[in-house]
Design an enzyme around this catalytic site. Structure first.
Site, PDB file in Angstrom:
ATOM      1  N   ASP A  37       0.858  -1.174   0.000  1.00 22.52           N
ATOM      2  CA  ASP A  37       0.000   0.000   0.000  1.00 22.52           C
ATOM      3  C   ASP A  37       0.906   1.239   0.000  1.00 22.52           C
ATOM      4  O   ASP A  37       2.132   1.152   0.135  1.00 22.52           O
ATOM      5  CB  ASP A  37      -0.936  -0.034   1.223  1.00 22.52           C
ATOM      6  CG  ASP A  37      -2.197   0.789   0.993  1.00 22.52           C
ATOM      7  OD1 ASP A  37      -3.242   0.462   1.570  1.00 22.52           O
ATOM      8  OD2 ASP A  37      -2.138   1.765   0.203  1.00 22.52           O
ATOM      9  N   GLU A  75     -11.082   6.586   3.567  1.00 20.75           N
ATOM     10  CA  GLU A  75     -10.108   6.029   4.504  1.00 20.75           C
ATOM     11  C   GLU A  75     -10.307   6.581   5.912  1.00 20.75           C
ATOM     12  O   GLU A  75     -11.434   6.889   6.322  1.00 20.75           O
ATOM     13  CB  GLU A  75      -8.696   6.252   3.965  1.00 20.75           C
ATOM     14  CG  GLU A  75      -8.492   5.618   2.579  1.00 20.75           C
ATOM     15  CD  GLU A  75      -7.038   5.552   2.158  1.00 20.75           C
ATOM     16  OE1 GLU A  75      -6.744   5.865   1.002  1.00 20.75           O
ATOM     17  OE2 GLU A  75      -6.196   5.175   3.000  1.00 20.75           O
TER      18      GLU A  75
END
Ligand code: GLC
Length: 599
Positions: free
Chosen positions: A292, A482
């Site tokens: 990520d 997020e």
């Protein structure tokens, strides 16, 4: 071609072996390096660092933000890669998590939580096809989707990226991978309407404990997942097993940490037992593992140990994504020092090259834009509209108020009745998304007015209320993505003061339908008594007319809750199967208008 690896008639295995044998260490290091497009000091760096991949982070778009500009931009990068000694093509990746959501004019589909509410795996597959066609038509062969996360605490800012709280539901929606990639054997990946998919985030991203995040102001995102071995297997690993069976080409580990049976938490990006042991060896995953965004920097220790730990744990490509100079230098040093075995490097590069060959990038490195006319077309938007309609969950329908007659005198109000940005949610045109008309689409009010043109609209319900038959109050959340959307971080599961006031006003004056446009359940308990009909609308995307389709009975309500609906915020985490389970509406709940008519 005299060089075997450039000969498309040879089996991919042979082409990879031939190419790998020709590569220097620095060329291998380059293949394992992914940089963000804006981080490039110059395009020449692509060749001088032999970069294997570039990405657009959320909202990292060309100007103008048009399909043609995307294809031209990526082709320019590819031209630089073709200037390298071995001419290994770049692979470009984006987050197209509900349609090609970075591109203005593209079809923005309902987010995953809405797709989960449809309980329709074939529709999930179809959404993957629409997304893949639009993404590949802009020259992009790789999509960092789907999230196969199983969301257990809806205070998580990524709740809407999950298909639901139940692993079996999430597994059933993994058909989206077939829509994106085509057949599990990868034989269709070279087509101009397919892309490489990414099962993310491995593993347990949706199971973190509230309050355990140490990342910035996040409260739950990127936190610690504390589970038994059995919960790990049955809840969080199960969807990855399905994804691997469907031939997913890449897997992205989670920022979060994993603690099994009370053991010390281990950051997933350094978790060799799970990545090497479970994903690659036990599940037989033969694609490649992509980190990520700057996730290895979160590992304990200095950057050299971050690199060593993650690569040795099974990471194959690192989304650096800015300081690729330090990363390539650091990786080269770790290899030279023998702290990362050459066999591990060769395995990583072999995996990456295999996917590039499957995608046909060696034969066709440049954009095939022949499908660009399909971007945002009526045909694709019809898929979005059908998905939006099927995702609507009818929670309450007193005196069969729904479906509405088109001739009803309607009074429409609420913050999310006429806001395209709000109904798309995060990951839309920009990373966080944003209110307003940020692209081409149909708001819920637009959809209502297509059927009932005389509907009165007043965002704050300040227009006179008399003379109407039914009120339609569309409330809910503002966009976020997020950890920014974590409860406690400027967000909660409660309606805004303005939305509560609109419900009180309109539902106090006439029969009313309340639609909740949000990425997760909102606590509505206190106002439920004055609401006649209640609908969970989730985040329907650009095709708001799909909501009108069920409101007016063109399409029957059929959606079912993909997550449990709480009475209070404090009930979180609240999941089907809990020992003491007392939701407002249970997982799987959903009235159908036909059924309602019979009641
Ligand atoms: C983000 C997300 C991940 C995404 C990546 C690239 O931080 O965690 O889902 O694919 O970065 O945008």
């Amino acid at each position: 071609h005299d060089l075997p690896y450039l000969n498309p008639k040879l089996p991919i295995k042979h082409r990879v072996a031939d190419l790998l044998a020709r590569m220097t260490v620095s060329e291998k290091v380059g293949q394992m390096t992914q940089a963000e497009r804006n981080a490039l000091r110059s395009r020449a760096d692509i060749a001088s660092y032999a970069l294997g991949s570039l990405l657009s982070g959320g909202g990292s778009v060309p100007a103008p933000n048009t399909p043609a500009a995307w294809a031209a931009m990526i082709d320019t990068f590819q031209l630089n890669a073709q200037a390298t000694r071995l001419q290994i093509p770049l692979i470009y990746g984006v987050d197209a998590v509900h349609g090609h959501n970075n591109v203005v004019g593209a079809t923005i589909l309902p987010h995953n939580i809405a797709i989960g509410a449809t309980r329709d795996p074939e529709l999930a597959r179809r959404t993957g096809e629409v997304t893949a066609t639009e993404v590949r038509a802009t020259g992009i062969p790789w999509d960092f989707a789907p999230c196969v996360c199983v969301v257990r605490d809806d205070r998580w800012g990524r709740t809407y990226e999950a298909y639901g709280e139940d692993p079996a539901l999430v597994q059933s929606m993994a058909t989206v991978i077939t829509g994106l990639q085509g057949k599990p054997n990868g034989s269709q990946l070279a087509r101009n309407d397919r892309v490489l998919a990414t099962a993310k985030h491995f593993v347990g991203d949706g199971g973190t404990t509230y309050g355990s995040s140490t990342t910035g102001s996040y409260t739950i995102d990127q936190g610690v997942t504390e589970v038994s071995r059995q919960q790990l297997e049955t809840i969080h690993l199960a969807p990855f097993g399905t994804a691997v069976e469907l031939g997913v080409g890449t897997v992205m580990p989670s920022y979060s940490s994993l603690s099994v049976d009370g053991g010390a938490p281990v950051k997933m990006h350094g978790n060799g037992e799970l990545i090497n042991g479970v994903l690659k060896q036990r599940m037989g995953f033969d694609g490649f593992v992509i980190s990520d965004w700057q996730a290895i920097d979160q590992l304990p220790g200095d950057y050299a140990s971050d690199i060593r730990t993650s690569i040795n744990a099974g990471l194959d490509m690192i989304m650096v994504p800015t300081n690729y100079q330090d990363f390539t230098r650091g990786l080269t040093e770790e290899i030279a020092a023998g702290r990362i075995p050459a066999a591990r490097i060769d395995d990583a590069v072999r995996r990456i090259l295999t996917e590039k060959f499957k995608l046909g990038l060696f034969e066709h490195p440049y954009a095939d834009t022949s499908n660009s006319a399909s971007i945002g077309t009526a045909e694709h938007r019809a898929v979005g509209r059908a998905a939006a309609a099927k995702s609507q969950v009818l929670l309450k329908n007193e005196s069969n108020l729904l479906p509405l007659a088109p001739t009803s005198k309607l009074y429409v109000a609420g913050s999310n009745a006429n806001d395209l940005g709000n109904q798309m949610g995060g990951w839309s045109i920009s990373w966080q998304g944003g209110s307003g008309t940020t692209t081409t689409g149909t708001t819920i009010l637009d959809g209502i007015r297509q059927v009932a043109p005389t509907a009165t609209y007043s965002a704050d319900a300040s227009a006179p209320l008399d003379g109407h038959d039914v009120g339609v109050v569309v409330v809910g959340e503002r966009p976020y993505a997020e950890g920014i959307g974590d409860v406690g971080n400027g967000h909660d599961l409660l309606l805004s003061v303005a939305d509560k006031a609109a419900v009180d006003k309109v539902c106090g004056a006439m029969k009313c339908v309340v639609l909740i446009v949000s990425g997760r359940p909102q606590v509505i308990t206190d106002q439920l008594g004055k609401i006649n009909a209640l609908v969970a609308s989730w985040l329907p995307g650009t095709e708001g007319a799909g909501v009108a389709d069920v409101l007016f009975g063109k399409v029957p309500f059929s959606g079912r809750l993909p997550v449990s609906w709480p009475r209070t915020q404090e009930q979180q985490p609240l999941n089907v199967g809990d020992a003491s389970y007392d939701p407002q509406y249970p997982f799987g709940w959903g009235l159908t208008t036909q059924a309602a008519a019979r009641q």
